[in-house]
Each structure stands twice: as C-alpha cells, then as structure tokens.
Design an enzyme around this catalytic site. Structure first.
Site, short mmCIF file in Angstrom:
data_model
loop_
_atom_site.label_atom_id
_atom_site.label_comp_id
_atom_site.label_asym_id
_atom_site.label_seq_id
_atom_site.Cartn_x
_atom_site.Cartn_y
_atom_site.Cartn_z
N GLN A 1 -100.01 -47.96 34.11
CA GLN A 1 -99.07 -47.04 34.79
C GLN A 1 -97.72 -47.73 34.99
O GLN A 1 -96.78 -47.13 35.48
CB GLN A 1 -99.63 -46.63 36.16
N ASN A 2 -97.65 -49.00 34.61
CA ASN A 2 -96.46 -49.80 34.85
C ASN A 2 -95.41 -49.59 33.77
O ASN A 2 -95.75 -49.33 32.61
CB ASN A 2 -96.82 -51.30 34.93
N HIS B 1 -96.68 -43.99 32.18
CA HIS B 1 -95.48 -43.61 32.93
C HIS B 1 -94.21 -44.08 32.27
O HIS B 1 -93.16 -44.16 32.89
CB HIS B 1 -95.58 -44.13 34.38
N CYS C 1 -83.09 -40.27 24.18
CA CYS C 1 -81.84 -39.54 23.98
C CYS C 1 -81.91 -38.16 24.65
O CYS C 1 -82.88 -37.42 24.46
CB CYS C 1 -81.57 -39.36 22.48
N CYS D 1 -81.27 -35.59 21.24
CA CYS D 1 -82.25 -35.39 20.15
C CYS D 1 -83.65 -35.87 20.54
O CYS D 1 -84.58 -35.82 19.73
CB CYS D 1 -81.79 -36.15 18.90
N CYS E 1 -77.41 -43.03 21.81
CA CYS E 1 -78.52 -42.88 20.86
C CYS E 1 -78.07 -43.36 19.47
O CYS E 1 -77.04 -42.91 18.97
CB CYS E 1 -78.91 -41.40 20.78
N CYS F 1 -77.95 -40.08 17.04
CA CYS F 1 -77.02 -38.93 17.15
C CYS F 1 -75.86 -39.19 18.12
O CYS F 1 -75.09 -38.29 18.42
CB CYS F 1 -77.78 -37.69 17.61
N GLY G 1 -105.42 -53.53 40.12
CA GLY G 1 -104.19 -53.34 40.91
C GLY G 1 -103.61 -51.95 40.92
O GLY G 1 -102.40 -51.78 40.73
N ALA H 1 -105.24 -60.37 41.52
CA ALA H 1 -105.44 -60.24 40.07
C ALA H 1 -105.26 -61.58 39.35
O ALA H 1 -106.09 -61.98 38.53
CB ALA H 1 -104.47 -59.22 39.51
#
Ligand code: APR
Length: 250
Positions: free
Chosen positions: A88-89, A106, A114, A117, A156, A159, A196, A240
C-alpha cells in the site's frame, strides 16, 4: 509466499506511518491532505501549509533507505521463497530493497501521470530533489505556489501535458489491473506474510481475507494487534526490521 505491506514496514526507515502515535494524519488531517478536493481547499485557504506538507513529505521520502525488512523480502524473492509483494506504500523502499514482482495498490511517488494523455513517466529521485530545492524555504501566496508547481513539475514526455504524482488519494479508484493481479496472487498463495498495516483501508485491506479464504497460512508482523491478528496462524507483535529477516531465514 506472498507479502502484503503497509506503512509500518517503512517506519524504521524514517517514514512516519499514517495512523497511531506520531502518524502523518495526526499532523495533517486526512480529509484535507489525503483527498484532492481537500488539497484544493488547503491551497485556497492556507497555501503556505500546503507547501510545508509537500516539502516535508518529499524530504522524508528522499531521506529514507530500505531497512532490514525490505532487504530480507528482496533477498527471499531472489531465492524464490517469496513470489510477489503487494504494498500500500508509495515509497521506493521495496524496489531499492531488491523486490521485483511488486504490486503497488496506492500508486508510486516516483511515477508521474499525465493529466492529458494519462501516460506514465518516471519521476526519479534527482528530479524530486531538484524540485524540493526550488520549493524549500519559499514563502508563497496561492497564485505564486500554483505557478511554481505548474512550472517545475516535469511535463509529459509524450504529449507535453501537465503531470501529477501517480498516487491514489482517498476517493480515487485503485489501478484496476494492479488490484486484479494482487487479488489473484492472494487467492493462490500458500502463505501470506502481512507486515505493518492497520488493515483499515479498503479494498487493499481485503487481500489477507482473500488469502485466508483460499487456505493460505497467515503470518502477521505488527507492533500492535490489528483486525488481522485473529485470522493469523502466527502473529508477531514485534518491529518489522527485527523479526522479518528472522522469519525469512536471513
Ligand atoms: N514494525 C511493524 N509494524 C509497525 C511498525 C514497525 N516498526 N511501526 C508501525 N507499525 C504498524 C502500526 O502499528 C500500524 O498498525 O504499522 C501499521 C501502520 O498503519 P497505518 O499507518 O494505518 O498504515 P497503512 O495500514 O499502510 O495505511 C493504509 O491508508 O492513509 C492511507 O493510503 C494510505 O496506504 C495507506 C493506507
């Protein structure tokens, strides 16, 4: 084995978690700083605080380095006992820890999306540092801040459109193909190592339930009890960086 991680795996690398003592959401309320409309309101009403949030986040991520937990997971993948990582990091610590098969639910701070596009471009650490150097110590009004961000965020490469960090804010949908692939891995893994995460943000939080439903052995590492503790075959209430290398035989 599939590994499922949250902010807690990066805590010993100096990146604060979101919830709990000293969490990001304690200092920056998530309804303002975790959503695009909220960030828009902060920009309108407190542009200097938005700038502080951006600078503090960039400094924290750039200072961080993989800790023994990231390195052990990367090594275990190289040896073949870890098949993939679902995280999720948005930091780059799993990549720099040696992980290759990585599903980032995530998004990723070091990728730009961009606005025209929808293409993706790498936002490498040196570019992030260069932008941070320009923003740090600035004192701005909202128009000056907007102009500065428009000016310094890379365009970008396909484009020339304006870009944004390719991260998922609250209320936005997760990258569909990444989520589907992660759910498939969860449904077929023999074992799931959860490291974690408080397990309160959906749909990411469903990954362990999917693994448990398909009969996988569930092992949790967290320094507090979570909703996953009662579905885990083994739960290690430890840091951890201390216990993940031992669990993976490093
Ligand atoms: N070792 C193991 N666990 C730790 C450590 C550590 N050193 N330090 C903190 N933890 C645990 C905390 O006890 C907590 O249960 O990590 C968990 C972090 O929980 P959160 O801060 O809620 O982070 P996370 O679960 O990743 O949040 C999920 O919420 O805000 C959104 O998009 C954001 O991806 C994030 C999502």
């Amino acid at each position: 084995m599939l590994v499922f991680t949250g902010a807690g795996i990066s805590a010993e690398s100096g990146i604060p978690t979101f919830r709990g003592q000293g969490g990001i959401w304690e200092k920056y309320e998530p309804e303002s700083f975790g959503t695009l409309p909220g960030l828009g309101m902060v920009w309108l009403t407190q542009p200097q605080r938005l700038l502080e949030f951006i600078v503090e986040a960039m400094q924290t991520f750039l200072r961080a380095a993989p800790n023994p937990a990231h390195l052990a997971i990367g090594e275990a993948e190289r040896k073949g006992s870890v098949r993939a990582i679902v995280t999720q990091n948005i930091d780059d610590l799993h990549e720099r820890g040696g992980s290759r098969t990585l599903y980032k639910l995530h998004g990723d701070l070091y990728t730009l999306r961009c606005l025209r596009c929808d293409g993706r471009a790498k936002f490498d650490r040196s570019s992030v540092q260069a932008i941070l150097n320009q923003l740090d110590q600035m004192r701005v009004g909202r128009l000056a801040l907007l102009r500065k961000l428009w000016e310094i965020l890379p365009r970008c490469p396909s484009c020339e459109g304006h870009t944004r960090p390719d991260v998922v804010f609250f209320g936005e949908s997760l990258p569909e193909t990444v989520l589907a692939a992660a759910q498939e891995e969860a449904a077929k893994c023999d074992a799931l190592l959860i490291v974690g995460t408080s397990g309160v943000v959906y749909p990411a939080a469903l990954i362990p339930q999917m693994a448990a439903r398909s009969g996988a052995l569930i092992v949790e590492v967290n320094n507090e009890e979570t909703p996953y503790t009662q579905i885990s075959n083994y739960s290690f209430l430890r840091k951890a960086g201390e216990i993940v290398p031992k669990l993976l035989g490093m």
